[in-house]
Design a protein around this motif. Structure first.
Motif, short mmCIF file in Angstrom:
data_model
loop_
_atom_site.label_atom_id
_atom_site.label_comp_id
_atom_site.label_asym_id
_atom_site.label_seq_id
_atom_site.Cartn_x
_atom_site.Cartn_y
_atom_site.Cartn_z
N ILE A 115 0.67 -1.11 0.06
CA ILE A 115 -0.50 -0.31 -0.36
C ILE A 115 1.04 1.70 -0.17
CG2 ILE A 115 -1.99 -2.11 1.18
CD1 ILE A 115 -0.98 -0.32 3.57
N ARG A 116 2.36 1.37 0.21
CA ARG A 116 3.17 2.63 0.67
C ARG A 116 3.67 2.40 -0.77
NH1 ARG A 116 6.17 1.63 5.86
NH2 ARG A 116 6.78 3.96 5.12
N GLY A 117 3.38 1.17 -1.85
CA GLY A 117 4.78 1.46 -2.60
C GLY A 117 6.12 0.61 -2.03
N ASP A 118 5.96 0.25 -1.36
CA ASP A 118 7.29 -0.49 -0.84
C ASP A 118 7.56 -1.40 -1.24
OD1 ASP A 118 9.77 -0.22 0.96
OD2 ASP A 118 8.66 0.48 2.39
N ARG A 119 9.16 -1.68 -0.36
CA ARG A 119 9.62 -3.73 -0.43
C ARG A 119 7.76 -4.46 -0.26
NH1 ARG A 119 13.24 -4.88 3.98
NH2 ARG A 119 13.99 -2.67 3.66
N PRO A 120 7.25 -5.20 -1.23
CA PRO A 120 6.62 -6.35 -1.63
C PRO A 120 6.70 -7.39 -0.37
CG PRO A 120 8.28 -6.52 -3.47
CD PRO A 120 8.63 -5.85 -2.73
N LEU A 121 5.72 -8.10 0.20
CA LEU A 121 5.46 -8.65 2.01
C LEU A 121 6.45 -10.06 1.70
CD1 LEU A 121 3.65 -8.44 4.96
CD2 LEU A 121 2.14 -10.12 3.28
N SER A 122 6.56 -10.55 0.28
CA SER A 122 7.75 -11.42 0.67
C SER A 122 9.48 -10.32 0.37
CB SER A 122 7.04 -11.77 -0.97
OG SER A 122 7.84 -11.57 -1.28
N GLU A 123 9.95 -10.14 0.23
CA GLU A 123 10.57 -9.26 -0.04
C GLU A 123 11.77 -9.90 -1.42
OE1 GLU A 123 12.83 -9.45 3.60
OE2 GLU A 123 11.52 -8.74 4.71
N ARG A 124 10.47 -9.57 -2.38
CA ARG A 124 11.29 -10.47 -3.28
C ARG A 124 11.13 -9.67 -4.49
NH1 ARG A 124 8.75 -16.51 -4.35
NH2 ARG A 124 10.10 -17.57 -2.37
N PHE A 125 12.08 -9.39 -4.90
CA PHE A 125 11.64 -7.82 -6.60
C PHE A 125 11.65 -8.59 -7.93
CE2 PHE A 125 13.25 -6.17 -2.73
CZ PHE A 125 12.62 -5.11 -2.47
N ARG A 126 12.20 -10.20 -7.88
CA ARG A 126 12.59 -10.59 -8.87
C ARG A 126 11.44 -11.43 -8.96
NH1 ARG A 126 16.59 -10.77 -12.63
NH2 ARG A 126 18.08 -10.09 -11.21
N ASP A 127 10.39 -11.35 -10.52
CA ASP A 127 9.26 -12.41 -10.43
C ASP A 127 10.25 -13.49 -10.80
OD1 ASP A 127 7.07 -13.10 -11.11
OD2 ASP A 127 6.83 -12.30 -12.54
N THR A 128 9.47 -14.13 -9.61
CA THR A 128 9.74 -16.02 -10.02
C THR A 128 8.74 -16.95 -11.14
OG1 THR A 128 8.31 -16.30 -8.15
CG2 THR A 128 11.03 -15.91 -7.36
N ARG A 129 7.87 -17.07 -11.27
CA ARG A 129 7.10 -17.21 -12.62
C ARG A 129 6.43 -16.36 -13.38
NH1 ARG A 129 6.73 -22.70 -10.57
NH2 ARG A 129 7.24 -22.61 -8.03
N PRO A 130 7.60 -15.85 -13.70
CA PRO A 130 6.85 -15.05 -15.05
C PRO A 130 5.80 -15.43 -15.83
CG PRO A 130 9.38 -15.62 -15.78
CD PRO A 130 8.88 -15.51 -14.28
N GLU A 131 6.42 -16.39 -16.25
CA GLU A 131 5.04 -16.99 -17.53
C GLU A 131 3.85 -17.43 -16.58
OE1 GLU A 131 6.75 -20.64 -14.85
OE2 GLU A 131 7.50 -18.82 -15.84
N MET A 132 3.71 -17.79 -15.54
CA MET A 132 2.12 -17.78 -14.99
C MET A 132 1.08 -16.34 -15.21
SD MET A 132 2.56 -21.30 -14.68
CE MET A 132 1.18 -21.62 -14.18
N ARG A 133 0.02 -16.59 -15.36
CA ARG A 133 -0.80 -16.10 -14.56
C ARG A 133 -1.46 -15.71 -13.33
NH1 ARG A 133 -6.45 -16.72 -17.65
NH2 ARG A 133 -5.66 -16.04 -19.69
N LYS A 134 -1.34 -14.08 -12.53
CA LYS A 134 -1.69 -14.26 -11.40
C LYS A 134 -2.70 -13.13 -11.42
CE LYS A 134 3.96 -13.86 -11.23
NZ LYS A 134 4.02 -14.59 -12.52
N ARG A 135 -2.96 -13.08 -10.27
CA ARG A 135 -4.41 -11.96 -9.51
C ARG A 135 -3.26 -11.04 -8.58
NH1 ARG A 135 -9.36 -15.33 -8.51
NH2 ARG A 135 -9.27 -16.62 -10.71
#
Length: 680
Positions: A224-244
């Motif tokens: 909500i703050r535009g801050d780091r994700p909750l998972s603290e990951r910044f690289r998309d681990t599964r770019p080929e999958m459909r996400k919500r």
């Protein structure tokens, strides 16, 4: 464990099992044991696996031989079986399988053909090979291959299992009917507060959300703050999958927000696009009233206890609950201080219950000592009623310095009052004194800034209209970049602008942002600067050394190994600068020595669209600079000038100084300063 908690835990554990199976099948396809088909045209729609032709014929033999070949290909050993390791589809424990072939019985059940004792050795060997390895006419089928592969599944991740058990417990203790939970989840913008006081729970929960281990879909997390994700990951681990999309908030990160900013972030999230808002709080402090008010449902439970450790050891290591309970009765173990990461360190395959529980006891003792030390620091720190205490409470490495503007002078003596500096690192307000009378540092008194000077004076007038409500922020020019060689007065202009328009000045730089090193910490530093500016709006944000952030896609010697790091930094800065609504009340002023290294996107409309180049000072500019710094001493210095002849440029500069009136505050003095370069 009650019925609801039991149902939720079984569901989440099966999802963990399912992901492990899918990753194993993907690994098997990488080494050629399985082939992948996309029945609906793309991977996002669905995947179908089947045994490859090579594996179908090559593994259709003795069971132990096939198991050895699969283990060699996967580079892992078969998993130790236990009751807690549940199959994801059949719901039954894994059993050693007999390799089956299409249209035939299991190989080990094939009876060898009778061979006469007088037959030749070659005939006897051929008959035995056909009996044991009938690969010429029969092949291994896909279900048998899948069963064989599942023998090589890794043990469950104890951190994921612990989070699943904690979620199930929270649902069981907070919800009396699952229909109530389903009703909330089916809303357009549901808000769920999950409060579980276990260290590391927020990060692991976010990672499991992304991996579809909690919800039945892969998720893209947005803070909500535009801050780091909750998972603290910044690289998309599964770019080929459909996400919500799922909007998340961390209880640790929102605890220091002001009420105004917190309510603004929450209202933006729940009134925006159709997406759930999940607030995860691992702190032991009570939830803030704003968060409680916005939550549609609150799921909470206590931390880690002995019952949860018993279930964890049974699921991950197959240790009976009675054995774990009997060992814990004889030892001093307080699991309340344990975190999710502690469980990952101690619960390892091959360890006995006594070993694991002994390690958990030592980790809990160390965690309890750290917690007591942190409490002592908080008590010693105390609280202050001083309004500047908000800056002192920030971490020492926070690169935020705020300079308050000089009060408009009513007399000459008042004009000599220096700036006050509030440092976010030092946490104290300091005042400097001047030894002689010098004009206060204002844009009106500066020399040779070209278009930057009228821009600042127009901004001063527009700011007065904006305060009266007669002008919108989007109608104002509030972003400027100055470029030029070192020493041409770019930083001086920022301080003068602060005094001219009478708003606070936050001084920062790209170098101070990059000081922590880790990407998440750097992004947090950047966001904190603009968040502080919003709290003190209207306010100036001065970004020095802007060229240090570089440009996307090049400019670093062709080394693209860290390209993702720099691209993320520039993208975050673009988000912070973009739009009048996001930056309302914030005036952004940047300085650089190398404008060619700035990413072009930063200079587009709505961002740093105004660019003024400052050349080195000429004679007229130098005259204005000296006149400003000499102040009331100007007349005595000029009187001491030698009378002998001087070279051309020096004579010209001296005559320019002689033309400056002694009363340096007059408008004539400003005109005499000329149109040269910047004030140093």
């Amino acid at each position: 464990m009650n019925t609801i908690a039991d149902r939720i835990s079984r569901h989440l554990l099966k999802r963990i099992r399912r992901l492990a199976v899918l990753e194993l099948y993907q690994r098997a396809s990488d080494v050629g044991l399985l082939t992948i088909n996309f029945p609906f045209g793309e991977k996002k729609q669905g995947i179908a696996w089947q045994v490859s032709g090579f594996a179908a014929s090559g593994l259709a033999g003795d069971t132990d031989r096939a198991r050895r070949l699969v283990g060699r290909a996967l580079k892992r050993a078969p998993t130790t079986l236990h009751d807690g390791f549940v199959d994801h589809d059949g719901g039954e424990p894994i059993n050693r399988m007999a390799i089956e072939m299409s249209g035939s019985e299991p190989v080990y059940q094939v009876k060898p053909k009778h061979v006469s004792a007088g037959a030749k050795p070659a005939q006897r060997k051929k008959a035995r090979s056909v009996a044991i390895y009938p690969m010429l006419s029969r092949q291994l089928n896909s279900p048998s291959m899948f069963a064989l592969l599942r023998e090589f599944l890794p043990p469950p991740n104890p951190m994921q299992v612990a989070v699943a058990l904690l979620i199930a417990r929270a649902v069981g203790e907070s919800v009396t009917d699952l229909d109530q939970l389903l009703d909330v989840l089916m809303r357009r913008n549901p808000v769920i507060l999950l409060k579980i006081p276990v260290t590391g729970f927020e990060r692991q929960f976010g990672a499991m959300l992304e991996e579809a281990l909690i919800a039945p879909f892969f998720a893209e997390l947005t803070d909500i703050r535009g801050d780091r994700p909750l998972s603290e990951r910044f690289r998309d681990t599964r770019p080929e999958m459909r996400k919500r999309k799922i909007v998340t908030a961390s209880g640790r990160n929102v605890s220091d927000l002001t009420r105004r900013n917190l309510t603004r972030y929450l209202s933006t999230a729940i009134l925006g696009d159709a997406a759930p808002l999940v607030i995860v709080d691992e702190t032991s402090a009570p939830a803030r009233p704003e968060i409680t008010a916005v939550s549609d449902i609150v799921l909470q439970c206590a931390g880690i206890d002995q019952a949860l450790i018993t279930d964890l050891l049974h699921v991950c290591l197959g240790i009976p609950a009675s054995e774990s309970c009997s060992i814990m009765e004889t030892m001093c173990l307080d699991p309340n201080c344990l975190g999710v990461d502690d469980l990952g360190l101690a619960v390892r395959p091959g360890r006995t219950a006594k070993t694991v529980l002994g390690l958990l006891a030592s980790l809990a003792e160390a965690a309890g000592a750290d917690e007591n030390e942190d409490d002592d620091k908080k008590v010693r720190k105390g609280r202050s009623s001083n309004p500047l205490s908000a800056f002192r409470d920030k971490p020492k490495n926070t690169p935020i310095d705020m300079i308050l503007p000089e009060i408009e002078p009513s007399t000459d003596a008042a004009a000599d009052k220096p700036n006050s500096v509030i440092s976010g690192m030092a946490g104290e307000a300091t005042t400097t004194a001047s030894a002689h009378h010098v004009r206060s540092l204002r844009v009106e008194h500066l020399s040779g800034y070209g278009e930057a000077r009228p821009w600042a004076l127009d901004l001063k007038d527009d700011l007065a209209l904006w305060r009266e409500g007669a002008l919108g922020w989007h109608e104002m020019s509030t972003k400027l970049m100055l470029s030029g060689p070192p020493g041409t007065g770019k930083t001086t202009f920022a301080r003068a602008l602060c005094n001219t328009i009478q708003v606070p000045l936050i001084v920062t730089s790209v170098a101070s942002w990059l000081e922590p090193g880790f990407l998440g910490d750097v992004l947090q530093q950047m966001s904190q600067v603009f968040e502080t500016a919003r709290e003190h709006a209207p306010c100036i944000v001065f970004i020095d050394e802007l060229d240090a952030i570089g440009s996307r896609g090049g400019g670093r010697g062709g080394d693209d190994r860290n390209e993702h790091y720099w691209t993320t930094l520039i993208t975050r800065l673009l988000e912070l600068l973009d739009g009048a609504l996001k930056t309302e009340g914030i005036i952004v002023f940047a300085a650089t020595n190398l404008p060619d290294r700035i990413d072009p996107a930063l200079l587009r409309s709505g961002r740093l669209e105004k660019h003024v180049i400052i050349p080195p000072p000429d004679a007229h500019a130098l005259a204005g600079i000296l006149a400003h710094h000499l102040g009331s001493d100007l007349a005595s210095v000029l009187a001491s000038a030698p009378e002998h002849a001087e070279p051309g440029p020096e004579r010209k500069a001296t005559h320019t100084l002689l033309s400056v009136p002694v009363h340096s505050k007059s408008s004539e003095a400003d005109a005499a300063a000329g149109k040269g370069s910047a004030h140093v």
